[in-house]
Structures are given as C-alpha cells and as structure tokens.
Scaffold this active site. Structure first.
Site, mmCIF file in Angstrom:
data_model
loop_
_atom_site.group_PDB
_atom_site.id
_atom_site.type_symbol
_atom_site.label_atom_id
_atom_site.label_comp_id
_atom_site.label_asym_id
_atom_site.label_seq_id
_atom_site.Cartn_x
_atom_site.Cartn_y
_atom_site.Cartn_z
ATOM 1 N N SER A 33 10.738 8.483 6.804
ATOM 2 C CA SER A 33 10.368 7.195 6.229
ATOM 3 C C SER A 33 11.496 6.670 5.342
ATOM 4 O O SER A 33 11.886 7.298 4.362
ATOM 5 C CB SER A 33 9.093 7.357 5.391
ATOM 6 O OG SER A 33 8.907 6.188 4.623
ATOM 7 N N HIS A 72 10.665 5.472 10.472
ATOM 8 C CA HIS A 72 9.424 4.882 9.971
ATOM 9 C C HIS A 72 9.759 3.848 8.893
ATOM 10 O O HIS A 72 10.458 4.146 7.926
ATOM 11 C CB HIS A 72 8.532 5.989 9.392
ATOM 12 C CG HIS A 72 7.174 5.530 8.988
ATOM 13 N ND1 HIS A 72 6.163 5.297 9.896
ATOM 14 C CD2 HIS A 72 6.663 5.240 7.768
ATOM 15 C CE1 HIS A 72 5.074 4.898 9.247
ATOM 16 N NE2 HIS A 72 5.356 4.842 7.949
ATOM 17 N N ASP A 77 8.237 1.145 6.240
ATOM 18 C CA ASP A 77 7.035 0.740 5.504
ATOM 19 C C ASP A 77 7.173 -0.672 4.969
ATOM 20 O O ASP A 77 8.056 -0.953 4.147
ATOM 21 C CB ASP A 77 6.797 1.709 4.340
ATOM 22 C CG ASP A 77 6.347 3.076 4.818
ATOM 23 O OD1 ASP A 77 5.354 3.136 5.565
ATOM 24 O OD2 ASP A 77 6.993 4.074 4.453
ATOM 25 N N MET A 79 5.359 -3.531 2.795
ATOM 26 C CA MET A 79 4.284 -3.729 1.807
ATOM 27 C C MET A 79 4.416 -5.118 1.185
ATOM 28 O O MET A 79 5.537 -5.545 0.873
ATOM 29 C CB MET A 79 4.409 -2.684 0.697
ATOM 30 C CG MET A 79 4.468 -1.248 1.212
ATOM 31 S SD MET A 79 4.513 -0.091 -0.159
ATOM 32 C CE MET A 79 4.807 1.457 0.706
ATOM 33 N N HIS A 129 5.328 0.095 10.044
ATOM 34 C CA HIS A 129 3.980 0.289 9.500
ATOM 35 C C HIS A 129 3.692 -0.870 8.543
ATOM 36 O O HIS A 129 4.246 -0.929 7.450
ATOM 37 C CB HIS A 129 3.971 1.658 8.782
ATOM 38 C CG HIS A 129 2.737 1.951 7.989
ATOM 39 N ND1 HIS A 129 2.695 2.982 7.063
ATOM 40 C CD2 HIS A 129 1.501 1.371 7.957
ATOM 41 C CE1 HIS A 129 1.497 3.014 6.515
ATOM 42 N NE2 HIS A 129 0.754 2.045 7.025
ATOM 43 N N MET A 163 1.701 -2.747 5.924
ATOM 44 C CA MET A 163 0.654 -2.650 4.893
ATOM 45 C C MET A 163 0.592 -4.020 4.247
ATOM 46 O O MET A 163 1.047 -4.216 3.114
ATOM 47 C CB MET A 163 1.036 -1.564 3.868
ATOM 48 C CG MET A 163 0.839 -0.150 4.394
ATOM 49 S SD MET A 163 1.730 1.087 3.433
ATOM 50 C CE MET A 163 3.314 1.037 4.249
ATOM 51 N N MET A 194 -3.358 7.861 7.743
ATOM 52 C CA MET A 194 -2.800 7.955 6.382
ATOM 53 C C MET A 194 -3.405 9.172 5.703
ATOM 54 O O MET A 194 -4.624 9.261 5.552
ATOM 55 C CB MET A 194 -3.136 6.712 5.563
ATOM 56 C CG MET A 194 -2.406 5.435 5.942
ATOM 57 S SD MET A 194 -0.614 5.558 5.933
ATOM 58 C CE MET A 194 -0.263 6.068 4.259
ATOM 59 N N ASP A 251 0.942 10.269 8.178
ATOM 60 C CA ASP A 251 1.829 9.680 7.178
ATOM 61 C C ASP A 251 1.331 9.971 5.764
ATOM 62 O O ASP A 251 0.254 9.507 5.376
ATOM 63 C CB ASP A 251 1.852 8.160 7.435
ATOM 64 C CG ASP A 251 2.834 7.408 6.551
ATOM 65 O OD1 ASP A 251 3.611 8.055 5.823
ATOM 66 O OD2 ASP A 251 2.817 6.165 6.598
HETATM 67 C C1 DX5 Z 1 3.118 5.327 1.940
HETATM 68 C C2 DX5 Z 1 3.978 5.190 3.148
HETATM 69 C C3 DX5 Z 1 4.650 6.424 3.626
HETATM 70 C C4 DX5 Z 1 5.564 7.103 2.641
HETATM 71 C C5 DX5 Z 1 5.455 8.586 2.873
HETATM 72 O O1 DX5 Z 1 2.344 4.185 1.803
HETATM 73 O O2 DX5 Z 1 3.229 4.668 4.244
HETATM 74 O O3 DX5 Z 1 5.319 6.191 4.854
HETATM 75 O O4 DX5 Z 1 6.896 6.724 2.762
HETATM 76 O O5 DX5 Z 1 6.152 9.225 1.860
HETATM 77 P P1 DX5 Z 1 6.046 10.798 1.605
HETATM 78 O O6 DX5 Z 1 6.527 11.481 2.860
HETATM 79 O O7 DX5 Z 1 6.960 10.991 0.456
HETATM 80 O O8 DX5 Z 1 4.611 11.112 1.305
HETATM 81 ZN ZN ZN Z 2 4.116 4.558 6.293
#
Ligand code: DX5
Ligand code: ZN
Length: 212
Positions: free
Chosen positions: A5, A30, A32, A34, A63, A65, A134, A170
């Site tokens: 990620s 990956h 993220d 947000m 991903h 969010m 998740m 994840d």
């Molecule tokens: C959290 C993200 C993850 C995050 C995971 O909302 O969706 O992808 O980066 O991080 P770790 O591996 O540190 O838990």
């Molecule tokens: Zn993620």
C-alpha cells in the site's frame, strides 16, 4: 499475491519507492483514495495518480474510500487504474458503479468494512472479480489486525463458491498475521506499514516465505 500500500511509502520519493517494490516482485500497487468524508482522512486524486503511471508497470489497485464513487470512477480509470474497488457501505447505486468500472475496461470489486455483515455482498457476487475485506477500520495505515476478520474471510470464501473472485485483505497484515490471513482464504494481501517499515525488498521476501 502481495499488494503493497502506497499510503506508507515515502511521499518525498514516491517514484523511487514504487520502483523498489516493483523490483522486489510486488504483484499490485494498492492505492488508497480518501476524501475526508467517507473516512476521516485525505490522500490524493486522479491527477496525482496519473503522474505515477509512468514510473512502474504493475497494476494499480485503486481502493476508493469516498462518498461519491460514481463521479470519480471514470477519472481514476483515465488515470491508469487497473482494478477499482469501492465500499458496499456507500450510498451510491452499486450496480451503476460496477457498470462504470466495466465499461471503462477496469476490473470491478467491492470492499466490506469490519462492522458490515458479509450478506451485504450477496447480491453482487456475480458481478465482482475482487472482494476486499477490511481487517481494520478504513482511514489509516498502521492499525492492528481485527482478529474476527479471519472468520469473515472464511465465510466470504464459502459464499464465493466456484466463482472467479479474488479475496483481498487490507489492514494489519504483518509478519505475525500474514500466515493466518492466508490460511483463512485470502488470495491477495495488502500491506503498508510492514512492507515500507524498513527494507521493502526484505520485508516482501519475508512475507512471501511466511505465507508459502
Ligand atoms: C487503510 C488502508 C490500507 C492501509 C493499510 O484505510 O485501506 O490500505 O494502507 O496499512 P497497514 O498495512 O499499515 O495496516
Ligand atoms: Zn486500502
């Protein structure tokens, strides 16, 4: 498979970090996204992602969010997303968003948050190719794996049956939890803080050995 990620990469040297994990054999990147509404944190948008498309060739696993996937799906596909997952908890028209991903030529998937029952996925199992489970509350890297996620993964594996769907997990994937998550039925492990906390090459190798 492993999907490091980007959230835990060094944003002052992002191109370098992405090339490092690609060389180390990462299967997907990956990404993220947000929006500060769906989750209490903000990352970046499609224009920034597009900048990174030229740095590496591994698939971009985006991903979302965000509250409004419908508006942004075409923009992330335009920015080079290969796989797009969005949350089953969003108030959007899920069928319409899955259509948009397919029409754009990307691979569609749904994400399920820790407090959502797997039954929410049932109506969409013939439409998705990825289910992202998740195993922490979405919004931040570096949280601890929620142990109940393992049973949830097993349950979703059962629901999937013979369908061609990958289970991606994840949150909180590290040297202590990876084996259990893999054994529960995960196909793809996302990892941010574990992979980027130290030498990504060594860390990925270790995760691979632990789950072989
Ligand atoms: C959290 C993200 C993850 C995050 C995971 O909302 O969706 O992808 O980066 O991080 P770790 O591996 O540190 O838990
Ligand atoms: Zn993620």
């Amino acid at each position: 498979m492993f999907a490091p990620s980007m959230l835990s990469a060094d944003f002052s040297a992002l191109g370098r970090d992405l090339q490092t994990i690609e060389k180390a054999g990462a299967d997907w990147l990956h990404v993220d996204i947000m929006d500060g509404h769906f989750v209490p944190n903000i990352t970046f948008g499609p224009d920034q992602l597009k900048n990174l498309r030229g740095c590496v060739e591994i698939p971009f696993d985006v991903h979302l969010m965000i509250d409004d996937p419908k508006t942004y799906i075409p923009r992330f596909i335009g920015a080079g997303a290969d796989f797009i997952t969005f949350h089953v908890e969003t108030a959007c028209d899920i069928g319409e968003c899955l259509d948009l991903i397919e029409e754009g030529g990307a691979v569609p998937g749904l994400v399920i948050s820790p407090d959502t029952d797997p039954s929410a996925l049932a109506p969409w199992l013939d439409r998705v190719r990825i289910i992202l489970v998740m195993s922490v509350y979405p919004g931040f890297g570096g949280q601890s794996y929620i142990p109940a996620s393992s049973d949830k993964i097993r349950k979703i594996r059962e629901m999937i049956g013979d369908r061609d769907i990958l289970i991606e997990v994840d949150g909180g994937v590290n040297f202590k939890t990876a084996r259990e998550i893999r054994d529960a039925g995960a196909d793809v492990l996302v990892s941010g803080s574990c992979v980027f906390g130290g030498d990504p090459d060594e860390n990925l190798k270790k995760l691979r050995e632990l789950t072989a």
